[in-house]
Scaffold this active site. Structure first.
Site, PDB file in Angstrom:
ATOM      1  N   GLY A 148      -7.608   4.684   0.663  1.00  0.00           N
ATOM      2  CA  GLY A 148      -7.010   3.084   0.392  1.00  0.00           C
ATOM      3  C   GLY A 148      -5.219   2.839   0.662  1.00  0.00           C
ATOM      4  O   GLY A 148      -4.878   4.347   0.363  1.00  0.00           O
ATOM      5  N   CYS A 149      -5.084   2.001   0.412  1.00  0.00           N
ATOM      6  CA  CYS A 149      -3.662   2.019   0.218  1.00  0.00           C
ATOM      7  C   CYS A 149      -2.683   2.396  -0.651  1.00  0.00           C
ATOM      8  O   CYS A 149      -1.995   2.927  -0.706  1.00  0.00           O
ATOM      9  CB  CYS A 149      -3.449   0.160   0.813  1.00  0.00           C
TER      10      CYS A 149
END
Length: 346
Positions: A148-149
């Protein structure tokens, strides 16, 4: 040369994959899928791709897709990925999943934060795709779970400190700010211009953001112990970029130049992590459009805390760029291939 397909090409991650892969000398994009835009030219959906691709969005079955490509980017929502990935793996294909469906090692933890998992048997096969930590495993895997970011920015920022054992893990507080692309391309009231412009707000406060267990899982591995953190994301009125400011209590007396040496040693051979000079702070505008993660820090000697700052482009190093970096490793290409992009400034 490898043939690739992008499943779910009409979102922000999908178009960014298309943009990056159009410049990749070792890749041929043979299919892009979209139910919403089936039959429409990808360059019509995303005019920035005009003159760079003649691909048409299609609504294909998995069987049809498997005849087209050898490696698949699954840029689809959670739950959707777990329904298609097993079929692709059974056909002998390599898969890079950009959803959260295979990031967590525990099915129970996934189901606590997301929904029921219908492909639990594949969780143990998936490799978490953070090259700076798992490069050797990435090179051998058939199923890659793209991080994920927010986790990417936080994990890279904290890894040297946790490996060195110089902070108290349970004291970590991560305060992260993201651009609106992190919310996806779907129409939502909270993402409307008038809701976001000239404003700044926290969301998912009080252990409610789904990236929390992913961050804790990976930080726990670095520290060799399970622990919880405080993570609060915020929405910025910008299109792309993440700045994470991460606080932790030091458990020993240490000078800033010694900490700087820890960061420089860990990331000295990493092509996409830039450790800034001592006293410098990263900013989102200096990584925009690139696969870089810029890291800086400061020590507050009065409180005994270290403050780490980490900046990435959430759509590139936080999603599509990291996926291409992982593809390069999985396919034996040069890791920087297709990603040697100077950040866009101003």
């Amino acid at each position: 040369m490898i043939k690739i397909a992008i499943i779910g090409a009409s979102g922000y991650t999908g178009v960014e994959l298309s943009r990056l892969l159009c410049n990749h000398p070792q890749v041929e994009i043979t299919a892009v899928t979209s139910r919403q835009y089936a039959g429409v030219a990808l360059s019509e959906v995303f005019p920035n791709l005009r003159g760079r691709t003649s691909l048409i969005c299609e609504n294909l079955t998995i069987e049809e897709l498997c005849l087209r490509a050898d490696l698949f980017f699954a840029a689809v929502p959670h739950k959707t990925a777990m329904n298609i990935v097993p079929q692709l793996l059974a056909a002998g294909k390599k898969v890079i999943d950009l959803s959260a469906d295979f990031r967590l090692n525990s099915a129970a933890v996934y189901e606590e934060w997301y929904q029921e998992h219908s492909a639990k048997e594949f969780l143990s096969q998936a490799v978490y795709g953070l090259p700076e930590l798992y490069r050797e495993q990435i090179a051998k895997t058939q199923l890659l779970a793209n991080p994920g970011c927010y986790p990417t920015s936080i994990i890279l920022g904290m890894a040297p400190l946790l490996r060195a054992g110089i902070i108290k893990p349970q004291s970590i507080i991560a305060d992260s700010k993201s651009g609106t692309t992190g919310a996806g391309r779907g129409a939502k009231v909270g993402s409307l211009f008038c809701e976001v412009n000239d404003g700044f707000k926290a969301y998912g406060v009080g252990r409610k953001h789904r990236h929390t267990p992913e961050i804790e899982q990976e930080l726990g591995k670095l520290a060799n112990t399970d622990f919880n953190i405080t993570f609060t994301p915020h929405l910025l009125p910008i299109s792309r970029g993440i700045l994470s400011t991460i606080y932790a209590d030091l458990n020993c007396e240490i000078e800033a130049d010694e900490v700087q040496a820890l960061y420089e040693e860990m990331y000295k051979d990493e092509p996409f992590v830039r450790v800034l000079p001592l006293g410098s702070a990263p900013a989102t505008q200096y990584v925009r459009g690139s696969n870089y993660c810029d890291i800086g820090f400061a020590i507050d000697q009065t409180t005994g805390r270290i403050i780490v700052m980490s900046a990435i482009d959430n759509v590139v190093k936080g999603a599509a760029g990291q996926a291409v970096q992982n593809m390069n490793i999985m396919c034996g290409f040069a890791e920087q291939e297709g990603l040697e992009i100077v950040p866009l400034f101003p």
